[in-house]
Design a protein around this motif. Structure first.
Motif, short mmCIF file in Angstrom:
data_model
loop_
_atom_site.label_atom_id
_atom_site.label_comp_id
_atom_site.label_asym_id
_atom_site.label_seq_id
_atom_site.Cartn_x
_atom_site.Cartn_y
_atom_site.Cartn_z
N MET A 259 0.86 -1.17 0.00
CA MET A 259 0.00 0.00 0.00
C MET A 259 0.90 1.23 0.00
SD MET A 259 -2.74 1.34 2.88
CE MET A 259 -3.72 -0.16 2.84
N VAL B 143 -5.96 -11.12 -3.23
CA VAL B 143 -5.17 -9.89 -3.19
C VAL B 143 -4.48 -9.80 -1.84
CG1 VAL B 143 -5.18 -7.38 -3.40
CG2 VAL B 143 -6.80 -8.73 -4.74
N ILE C 130 -2.22 -7.42 0.45
CA ILE C 130 -1.83 -6.02 0.55
C ILE C 130 -1.03 -5.82 1.83
CG2 ILE C 130 -2.60 -3.63 0.70
CD1 ILE C 130 -5.10 -4.34 -0.77
N SER D 130 -6.25 -3.87 9.08
CA SER D 130 -7.08 -5.07 9.04
C SER D 130 -8.56 -4.76 9.27
CB SER D 130 -6.60 -6.09 10.08
OG SER D 130 -6.62 -5.52 11.38
N GLY E 40 -9.81 -1.85 8.19
CA GLY E 40 -10.16 -0.87 7.16
C GLY E 40 -9.72 0.53 7.47
N ASP F 50 -7.93 2.91 4.34
CA ASP F 50 -7.37 2.03 3.31
C ASP F 50 -8.18 2.26 2.03
OD1 ASP F 50 -6.78 -0.05 1.57
OD2 ASP F 50 -7.57 -1.62 2.88
N THR G 19 -7.93 -1.32 -0.95
CA THR G 19 -8.85 -2.45 -0.97
C THR G 19 -10.15 -2.14 -1.70
OG1 THR G 19 -7.90 -3.38 1.05
CG2 THR G 19 -10.13 -4.09 0.46
N ARG H 187 -11.25 -3.89 -5.28
CA ARG H 187 -12.49 -4.67 -5.31
C ARG H 187 -13.43 -4.15 -6.40
NH1 ARG H 187 -13.88 -4.22 -0.33
NH2 ARG H 187 -13.32 -6.32 0.39
N PHE I 149 -9.30 -10.77 0.16
CA PHE I 149 -8.20 -9.88 0.53
C PHE I 149 -7.52 -10.36 1.80
CE2 PHE I 149 -10.79 -7.30 -2.21
CZ PHE I 149 -9.90 -6.46 -2.86
N ALA J 36 -4.68 -8.80 4.44
CA ALA J 36 -3.88 -7.64 4.81
C ALA J 36 -2.69 -8.08 5.64
CB ALA J 36 -4.74 -6.66 5.59
#
Length: 207
Positions: free
Chosen positions: A96, A138, A140, A147, A149, A156, A159, A163, A176, A178
């Motif tokens: 990220m 994915v 990231i 984790s 958000g 974040d 994500t 998506r 996803f 993380a």
């Protein structure tokens, strides 16, 4: 031969996202020894700039015009989109950056998300994806723990963007994972790394 396409989006081979991808692929190979693993390193892959012939071809297609003069340049976009469309499974490993995705991954997205290539538009139906759905993972990695958000009020944005753009071209079966935090005190980093490793091993067995 079935194929797993791995989009490797970190410029550092020893990055946390790259390490997570290796753990997953090692587990995947044990379950699927006959699968082809196609690794597309976006930092070493030739990707055309989204300008000139490719850009002109996009607007020609959008306007229903021929684009013979831009065909050679647009062929690169078609080749990259085909590589994705032929994959039975997809793995994306990325860091990220500034709450979003690295510019190389965004460049890849801008090249393949083309009218008539990965989506089409119908006046009565709107936007219609052209790719078939397929299991996609994915990974990231971020310096902070996103984790849930959000981290200390920071969002974040990687994500939800990934998506939505994958859904736009037809890929809805997306999971996803993380990895974070990857910076700071050692104990939280190692704890996060351990949790993620176990999860990736388990996911590889059923992916």
């Amino acid at each position: 031969m079935p194929k797993l396409l791995h989009l490797s989006c970190s410029p550092r081979p020893d990055s946390e996202s790259s390490a997570g991808a290796r753990i997953f692929i090692d587990g995947f190979r044990q379950v699927h020894p006959d699968w082809d693993i196609d690794i597309m390193d976006l930092w070493r892959e030739r990707m055309p700039e989204f300008a000139g012939p490719i850009l002109e071809a996009k607007y020609a297609r959008m306007n229903g015009q021929g684009f013979d003069d831009q065909r050679a340049g647009f062929a690169e976009a078609e080749s990259m989109a085909l590589r994705l469309s032929l994959a039975d499974r997809v793995l994306i490993s990325t860091p990220m950056w500034n709450f979003g995705i690295p510019y190389k991954l965004k460049q890849f997205v801008d090249i393949i998300v083309q009218p008539g290539l990965t989506f089409r538009f119908n006046p009565s139906q709107g936007y219609i994806p052209l790719l078939k759905d397929r299991p996609t993972l994915v990974i990231i990695a971020s310096g902070s723990d996103f984790s849930t958000g959000m981290n200390r009020g920071r969002i974040d944005m990687a994500t939800p963007y990934l998506r939505e753009i994958l859904r736009f071209i037809g890929i809805n079966d997306v999971r996803f994972v993380a990895i974070g935090p990857t910076t700071g005190p050692r104990q939280p980093i190692e704890a996060a790394r351990g949790r993620t490793s176990k999860r990736l091993v388990a996911m590889a067995a059923s992916f």
